[in-house]
Design an enzyme around this catalytic site. Sequence first.
Site, PDB file in Angstrom:
ATOM      1  N   MET A  33     -12.307   4.290  -0.894  1.00 36.67           N
ATOM      2  CA  MET A  33     -12.989   4.519   0.389  1.00 36.67           C
ATOM      3  C   MET A  33     -13.654   5.876   0.274  1.00 36.67           C
ATOM      4  SD  MET A  33      -9.928   2.995   2.757  1.00 36.67           S
ATOM      5  CE  MET A  33      -8.738   3.100   1.432  1.00 36.67           C
ATOM      6  N   MET A  60      -9.111   7.942  -0.155  1.00 36.44           N
ATOM      7  CA  MET A  60      -9.963   8.304   0.995  1.00 36.44           C
ATOM      8  C   MET A  60     -10.505   9.711   0.824  1.00 36.44           C
ATOM      9  SD  MET A  60      -7.676   6.838   4.116  1.00 36.44           S
ATOM     10  CE  MET A  60      -6.826   5.255   4.001  1.00 36.44           C
ATOM     11  N   ASP A  98      -6.580  -6.687   3.840  1.00 36.71           N
ATOM     12  CA  ASP A  98      -6.015  -5.340   3.960  1.00 36.71           C
ATOM     13  C   ASP A  98      -6.109  -4.853   5.401  1.00 36.71           C
ATOM     14  OD1 ASP A  98      -5.131  -2.768   3.524  1.00 36.71           O
ATOM     15  OD2 ASP A  98      -6.828  -2.171   2.253  1.00 36.71           O
ATOM     16  N   HIS A 151      -8.328   0.965  -4.208  1.00 34.38           N
ATOM     17  CA  HIS A 151      -9.279   0.724  -3.116  1.00 34.38           C
ATOM     18  C   HIS A 151     -10.018   2.024  -2.818  1.00 34.38           C
ATOM     19  CE1 HIS A 151      -9.574  -0.403   1.477  1.00 34.38           C
ATOM     20  NE2 HIS A 151     -10.763  -0.274   0.919  1.00 34.38           N
ATOM     21  N   MET A 178     -11.475  -6.388   4.943  1.00 36.33           N
ATOM     22  CA  MET A 178     -10.684  -5.471   5.773  1.00 36.33           C
ATOM     23  C   MET A 178     -10.382  -6.133   7.116  1.00 36.33           C
ATOM     24  SD  MET A 178     -10.247  -2.816   3.871  1.00 36.33           S
ATOM     25  CE  MET A 178      -9.318  -1.898   5.113  1.00 36.33           C
ATOM     26  N   SER A 212       0.845  -1.196   0.000  1.00 36.79           N
ATOM     27  CA  SER A 212       0.000   0.000   0.000  1.00 36.79           C
ATOM     28  C   SER A 212       0.880   1.246   0.000  1.00 36.79           C
ATOM     29  CB  SER A 212      -0.890   0.015   1.242  1.00 36.79           C
ATOM     30  OG  SER A 212      -1.415   1.318   1.399  1.00 36.79           O
ATOM     31  N   HIS A 256      -1.144  -1.283  -4.365  1.00 35.33           N
ATOM     32  CA  HIS A 256      -2.436  -1.001  -3.725  1.00 35.33           C
ATOM     33  C   HIS A 256      -2.535   0.500  -3.440  1.00 35.33           C
ATOM     34  CE1 HIS A 256      -5.974  -2.111  -1.283  1.00 35.33           C
ATOM     35  NE2 HIS A 256      -5.559  -1.181  -0.425  1.00 35.33           N
ATOM     36  N   ASP A 293      -4.838   3.532  -1.876  1.00 40.07           N
ATOM     37  CA  ASP A 293      -5.921   3.820  -0.939  1.00 40.07           C
ATOM     38  C   ASP A 293      -6.477   5.212  -1.158  1.00 40.07           C
ATOM     39  OD1 ASP A 293      -6.079   1.433   0.772  1.00 40.07           O
ATOM     40  OD2 ASP A 293      -3.976   1.905   1.190  1.00 40.07           O
TER      41      ASP A 293
HETATM   42  C1  DX5 Z   1      -6.485   1.283   5.467  1.00 36.72           C
HETATM   43  C2  DX5 Z   1      -5.963   0.984   4.088  1.00 36.72           C
HETATM   44  C3  DX5 Z   1      -4.833   0.021   4.041  1.00 36.72           C
HETATM   45  C4  DX5 Z   1      -3.608   0.441   4.773  1.00 36.72           C
HETATM   46  C5  DX5 Z   1      -2.860  -0.772   5.199  1.00 36.72           C
HETATM   47  O1  DX5 Z   1      -7.644   2.028   5.364  1.00 36.72           O
HETATM   48  O2  DX5 Z   1      -7.001   0.445   3.289  1.00 36.72           O
HETATM   49  O3  DX5 Z   1      -4.516  -0.333   2.696  1.00 36.72           O
HETATM   50  O4  DX5 Z   1      -2.748   1.239   4.018  1.00 36.72           O
HETATM   51  O5  DX5 Z   1      -1.776  -0.361   5.944  1.00 36.72           O
HETATM   52  P1  DX5 Z   1      -1.122  -1.284   7.065  1.00 36.72           P
HETATM   53  O6  DX5 Z   1      -0.530  -2.471   6.341  1.00 36.72           O
HETATM   54  O7  DX5 Z   1      -0.115  -0.402   7.652  1.00 36.72           O
HETATM   55  O8  DX5 Z   1      -2.211  -1.693   8.001  1.00 36.72           O
HETATM   56 ZN    ZN Z   2      -6.495  -0.428   1.287  1.00 36.33          ZN
END
Ligand code: DX5
Ligand code: ZN
Length: 218
Positions: free
Chosen positions: A68, A37, A173, A66, A137, A8, A33, A35
């Site tokens: 969110m 947000m 994840d 991903h 998750m 990620s 990956h 993320d």
């Molecule tokens: C959290 C993200 C993850 C996050 C994982 O909302 O979706 O992808 O970056 O990070 P670690 O491996 O540090 O938990």
């Molecule tokens: Zn993620």
Amino acid sequence: MSVIIAPSMLSSDFSRLGEELRAIEAAGADWIHLDVMDGHFVPNITFGPPVIKAMRKHTKLPFDVHLMIAPADPYIPAFADAGADLITVHVEAGPHVHRSLQVIRGLGKKSGVVLNPGTEISGLEYMLDEIDMVLLMTVNPGFGGQAFIGSVVEKVKKVKALIGDRPIHIEIDGGVSVDNAGLLTRAGADVLVAGTSVFKGGTQADYERNIKALRASL
Ligand code: DX5
Ligand code: ZN
């Protein structure tokens, strides 16, 4: 079963995204990956399509995006255009997740559905024809570096049983490390997202060592 490691970028140095992408590819990552947000669906804000488009030039690895964000549908075409290969949407992000999955497939991209740790799998059986991946998750989404929620391992087994022989990935994840990766893959997961555990150290040599350790722990 060969396990896909998807670092990620949330845990990378955002001021050097291009370098970080080249380093993580050279270190042995399989997918990237990303993320996304929105500060609304989750209590944090990261990046959107223009940043992903800029990142696209620095690696040939598949982009696993991903989302969110809520709503997701109005933005899916922009993420597809930016270079996403696979786009995942949360069941909790809106009332029409099946439609979101159809939109993603309609744009020629691979689709995935995401379930938060507290979300049951009951509706999943009705989405199996629309998905290439289920993302479970193992933290509540919003931040990297959170503690792994172990109760999800039972959910992985249930989802694996539901999927049967279908060519659908199970991705995990949140808090993935050498301490739980083997448990997860034995339960049926075949894609592991890892932020903190892969990017710790901050150099390409560290990333390579971290990815190797993760693979060796399976
Ligand atoms: C959290 C993200 C993850 C996050 C994982 O909302 O979706 O992808 O970056 O990070 P670690 O491996 O540090 O938990
Ligand atoms: Zn993620």
